[in-house]
Design a protein around this motif. Sequence first.
Motif, PDB file in Angstrom:
ATOM      1  N   GLY A 354      68.205  31.999  66.543  1.00 14.57           N
ATOM      2  CA  GLY A 354      69.535  31.669  66.045  1.00 14.57           C
ATOM      3  C   GLY A 354      70.433  31.076  67.103  1.00 14.57           C
ATOM      4  O   GLY A 354      70.259  31.288  68.304  1.00 14.57           O
ATOM      5  N   ASN A 355      71.411  30.322  66.635  1.00 13.23           N
ATOM      6  CA  ASN A 355      72.379  29.672  67.508  1.00 13.23           C
ATOM      7  C   ASN A 355      73.781  29.934  66.978  1.00 13.23           C
ATOM      8  O   ASN A 355      74.115  29.489  65.887  1.00 13.23           O
ATOM      9  N   GLU A 356      74.557  30.664  67.721  1.00  8.54           N
ATOM     10  CA  GLU A 356      75.932  31.035  67.402  1.00  8.54           C
ATOM     11  C   GLU A 356      76.122  31.346  65.905  1.00  8.54           C
ATOM     12  O   GLU A 356      77.082  30.920  65.261  1.00  8.54           O
ATOM     13  N   GLU A 357      75.174  32.142  65.366  1.00  5.93           N
ATOM     14  CA  GLU A 357      75.246  32.505  63.957  1.00  5.93           C
ATOM     15  C   GLU A 357      76.411  33.432  63.658  1.00  5.93           C
ATOM     16  O   GLU A 357      76.833  34.224  64.496  1.00  5.93           O
ATOM     17  N   VAL A 358      76.901  33.314  62.437  1.00 11.40           N
ATOM     18  CA  VAL A 358      77.872  34.260  61.902  1.00 11.40           C
ATOM     19  C   VAL A 358      77.371  34.685  60.520  1.00 11.40           C
ATOM     20  O   VAL A 358      76.675  33.946  59.840  1.00 11.40           O
ATOM     21  N   GLY A 359      77.702  35.911  60.123  1.00 11.25           N
ATOM     22  CA  GLY A 359      77.334  36.376  58.800  1.00 11.25           C
ATOM     23  C   GLY A 359      76.192  37.366  58.809  1.00 11.25           C
ATOM     24  O   GLY A 359      75.237  37.243  59.575  1.00 11.25           O
ATOM     25  N   GLU A 360      76.278  38.343  57.934  1.00 16.51           N
ATOM     26  CA  GLU A 360      75.275  39.389  57.838  1.00 16.51           C
ATOM     27  C   GLU A 360      73.871  38.862  57.556  1.00 16.51           C
ATOM     28  O   GLU A 360      72.884  39.422  58.060  1.00 16.51           O
ATOM     29  N   GLY A 387      77.722  34.422  67.879  1.00 16.80           N
ATOM     30  CA  GLY A 387      78.653  33.471  67.285  1.00 16.80           C
ATOM     31  C   GLY A 387      79.325  32.575  68.303  1.00 16.80           C
ATOM     32  O   GLY A 387      79.124  32.689  69.511  1.00 16.80           O
ATOM     33  N   PRO A 388      80.182  31.660  67.810  1.00 12.29           N
ATOM     34  CA  PRO A 388      80.830  30.673  68.684  1.00 12.29           C
ATOM     35  C   PRO A 388      82.218  31.087  69.158  1.00 12.29           C
ATOM     36  O   PRO A 388      83.046  30.234  69.465  1.00 12.29           O
ATOM     37  N   PHE A 389      82.492  32.383  69.202  1.00 11.88           N
ATOM     38  CA  PHE A 389      83.816  32.867  69.562  1.00 11.88           C
ATOM     39  C   PHE A 389      83.704  33.920  70.655  1.00 11.88           C
ATOM     40  O   PHE A 389      82.722  34.646  70.733  1.00 11.88           O
ATOM     41  N   ALA A 390      84.755  34.004  71.474  1.00 10.76           N
ATOM     42  CA  ALA A 390      84.735  34.935  72.601  1.00 10.76           C
ATOM     43  C   ALA A 390      85.081  36.354  72.199  1.00 10.76           C
ATOM     44  O   ALA A 390      84.924  37.277  73.004  1.00 10.76           O
ATOM     45  N   ALA A 391      85.561  36.551  70.986  1.00 10.28           N
ATOM     46  CA  ALA A 391      85.957  37.887  70.540  1.00 10.28           C
ATOM     47  C   ALA A 391      86.098  37.873  69.024  1.00 10.28           C
ATOM     48  O   ALA A 391      86.138  36.817  68.399  1.00 10.28           O
ATOM     49  N   ARG A 397      79.823  41.950  65.684  1.00  9.20           N
ATOM     50  CA  ARG A 397      78.643  42.155  64.856  1.00  9.20           C
ATOM     51  C   ARG A 397      77.382  41.766  65.623  1.00  9.20           C
ATOM     52  O   ARG A 397      76.348  42.433  65.544  1.00  9.20           O
ATOM     53  N   GLY A 398      77.459  40.662  66.392  1.00  5.99           N
ATOM     54  CA  GLY A 398      76.314  40.238  67.192  1.00  5.99           C
ATOM     55  C   GLY A 398      75.928  41.271  68.230  1.00  5.99           C
ATOM     56  O   GLY A 398      74.739  41.581  68.410  1.00  5.99           O
ATOM     57  N   TRP A 399      76.919  41.835  68.906  1.00  7.03           N
ATOM     58  CA  TRP A 399      76.619  42.848  69.917  1.00  7.03           C
ATOM     59  C   TRP A 399      76.107  44.137  69.280  1.00  7.03           C
ATOM     60  O   TRP A 399      75.223  44.806  69.833  1.00  7.03           O
ATOM     61  N   ALA A 400      76.628  44.462  68.098  1.00 10.49           N
ATOM     62  CA  ALA A 400      76.111  45.654  67.403  1.00 10.49           C
ATOM     63  C   ALA A 400      74.656  45.453  67.023  1.00 10.49           C
ATOM     64  O   ALA A 400      73.827  46.386  67.150  1.00 10.49           O
ATOM     65  N   SER A 401      74.299  44.253  66.572  1.00 14.10           N
ATOM     66  CA  SER A 401      72.910  43.946  66.239  1.00 14.10           C
ATOM     67  C   SER A 401      72.029  44.048  67.474  1.00 14.10           C
ATOM     68  O   SER A 401      70.904  44.571  67.413  1.00 14.10           O
ATOM     69  N   ALA A 402      72.532  43.557  68.603  1.00 12.44           N
ATOM     70  CA  ALA A 402      71.749  43.614  69.837  1.00 12.44           C
ATOM     71  C   ALA A 402      71.473  45.057  70.247  1.00 12.44           C
ATOM     72  O   ALA A 402      70.356  45.398  70.670  1.00 12.44           O
ATOM     73  N   THR A 656      90.418  35.061  68.968  1.00  9.87           N
ATOM     74  CA  THR A 656      89.651  36.006  68.155  1.00  9.87           C
ATOM     75  C   THR A 656      89.358  35.383  66.799  1.00  9.87           C
ATOM     76  O   THR A 656      90.035  34.449  66.377  1.00  9.87           O
ATOM     77  N   GLN A 657      88.350  35.943  66.100  1.00  6.34           N
ATOM     78  CA  GLN A 657      87.890  35.389  64.823  1.00  6.34           C
ATOM     79  C   GLN A 657      87.376  36.493  63.935  1.00  6.34           C
ATOM     80  O   GLN A 657      86.793  37.479  64.409  1.00  6.34           O
ATOM     81  N   SER A 658      87.569  36.319  62.641  1.00  2.00           N
ATOM     82  CA  SER A 658      86.941  37.176  61.631  1.00  2.00           C
ATOM     83  C   SER A 658      86.549  36.296  60.453  1.00  2.00           C
ATOM     84  O   SER A 658      87.210  35.298  60.157  1.00  2.00           O
TER      85      SER A 658
END
Length: 799
Positions: A354-360, A387-391, A397-402, A656-658
């Motif tokens: 994956g590349n800067e993915e967002v979404g479950e 994802g493509p955002f710093a926060a 979610r990405g860090w939780a997955s990791a 930040t992003q949501s």
Amino acid sequence: MSEQAAITVYARERGAELGDLFGIFFEDLNHAADGGLYAELVQNRSFEFDPIDHPDYDALTAWEKVERGGGKASLTIGETDPVNARNRHYAVIEIETEGGGVGLMNRGFNTGIPVKQGESYAFSVYARRDGSVGEPVRVTLEGADGQVYGQAVLHVGSSEWAKYEAVITADATDYGGRLAIVTKGSGRLCLDLVSLFPVRTFRGRSNGLREDIASLIADLKPKFMRFPGGCLVHDGSLDADDRDSMYRWKNTIGPLEERPARRNNWRYNQTLGLGYYEYFLFCEDIGAKPIPILPAGYDPHHKRIVPLDELQPWIDDALDLIEFARGDASTEWGGIRAKLGHPEPFGLEYIGIGNEEVGEPFFERYAYFHRAIKAKYPDIKVINSSGPFAAGGEYERGWASARENGSDLVDEHYYQSPEWFLANYDRYDRFKADESKVFLGEYASWGNTYYNALAEAAFMTGLEKNAHAVGLACYAPMLCNVDYINWKPDMIWFNNREAFGTANYYVQQLFMHHQGDHLLKIEASGLRKPAARPPAPIAGALSLGTELGTVQYWDIRLVNDDTGETLHFEGLNETLTDSREDRERGSAKRSLGLGRTDWERYTLHLKAKKHSGPRGFYIHFGQSDEHNHFTWEFGGWQNQDSVVVSKVSGRGSCLTQSLLTVETGTEYELALSVSGRSIRTYVNGELINETEDRLPVIEPLYYTASADRSTGDVIVKVVNVQDENVCADVVVAGSPASLAAAEVFELSGHGLDEENDFESPKRIAPKRRELRMSDNRIAYEFPKHSVTIFRVKETGAGR
């Protein structure tokens, strides 16, 4: 008497290993491959350009008909019985009157095909003809005025497809050249895969790379290369045979005529002539470890999703790629690699999913890839995405997955203002050594000025000093063709004949050449910290806006959260519109001003509704002018985010992003709360974004130290961002040997707005000198706005 300022390095007190920290990222945007690094000089060589690539394209883009000396012909595109079914189009020249010859001509990229006196060019073509079999086909390199610089004669002797080759040597230089293919006789001449390469490519490889660009990349000495992207990895259909499919690596290997043309999501065509085999070769040639990035069966741009029970072929693609890189010739994919000409394995230590993915949907699928790869190749380091955002929500979610999956690294991406990089140089200070490591896979400040490079250098000292948590980092994007710009800034700029490195390039080069193998303890004393002002609250003008649509705002009020004072905008019920039709009529009304506030803590309340358009609501605040302000975008790009953006001198930073989408016709209650530098946004009473805009607090100096295992050198990096010189001793303590000399590499003496360009490609470039040491100490004056690297060499010590 004031203490003499010093930066002291403790040569025997080792810290974290630096590993493969600094590398590069290649993505085919800005025509980085075709028309760039890939040395092919013919544009649209297989007549496969299509409106799906770009609305202005067709199968004859970059080609034109040639009719000389009264000759007449028709030029059409054939599809019956192609050279290969995966590239079904070819050119058909129907000779009506031969005259002085008829055929076709290719204009190449940029200003044309660059022809250099004395250089040789390898031409090849697939051809067949019916009628006048054996009639000479003349291939010429020529100028726009028809002057011929070199030629070859071919004899197409069959009505069946065959490959014809020739080498043409140019007797003049012209950077606006053309390639012409002309014949006489009667009947039809069919041509496909028309190719022209300089014989002199990087390392002399066939189907090779442009020597000057590849050499600039090689001169960086990167530890790794991430490829092939970028959003082009996952943006596309799920069917590997579709023209607009996701990037599928198996489509990029093997004979060129078997590689299907692909829609590049940056709105041009990819021939895939530069494919996975060539990427691995290039990594091998420059000593960089390959880091391929693969899709996970989810396109976050268009919400295309592979069902979980159909995911196995995608997982197999990842496992097959590892075998292609690591397997011996007895394995299926190792055997395919061997047949391509590389019997020995390339080796592979990392793979990204994956590349800067967002979404479950991505993170749900990532787990399947991770488990399968680790089960078969437990030593492979698997890279997750944040994802493509710093926060923000998707970042977390990405860090939780990791953490849940035990990912070896997490791919972070962000493009921000230089001020953001200076304010956040300590970003990774609080990251833990026992968690997944950071792979900063894309980052840059907005610009290629010396100021940008200086801010990035300061930030890179923070990356290096936190090597316990940061495993890999690469600036992005790397390449840009000046006539085909999709994105900037970029590290290396080029046209069809020359290339140069930016100031950012030389900062990256300094850090790569002088990385070292492990950190050393370093501390400063006696440095005078620049005077710091208390952070000012976010004050200024407020306004509401729209983009590419029609929105309505009403029931607006601004509350002072300290005093309760409330400004009511009674009776204000405004519809803003910015459709294309509005713009064409000159009736667009894109913003509504609400005045300004100097309150330190305030909340803006309003109601909003979208009536039409692809995007949502824009709330601007803290605005001093159009180049300096904050924006809350709810339903911005692709209407899938709520983001808070800071803009400084016209350069934006997403704070930040949501994930959040604005529904047309739905009424929303919005609230923006500002307290000092803290920002919160609420939708229907729910907290959506929470962030702080940190201001730069300039350090006296930014510094880090490391040791080079192979040479024994102590490496010290020092960045001075201040507007004044700083004097300090550089001291190496704890060395059992006398330290006699140091090599010094320095970027300094440049205006903050200066840039490199084609006229002065090395206006900003490091200078080298040697200094003698006394008592393991160098007294040094660090120039204002400078990057300085010392390589301190021991004498008298056994190595």
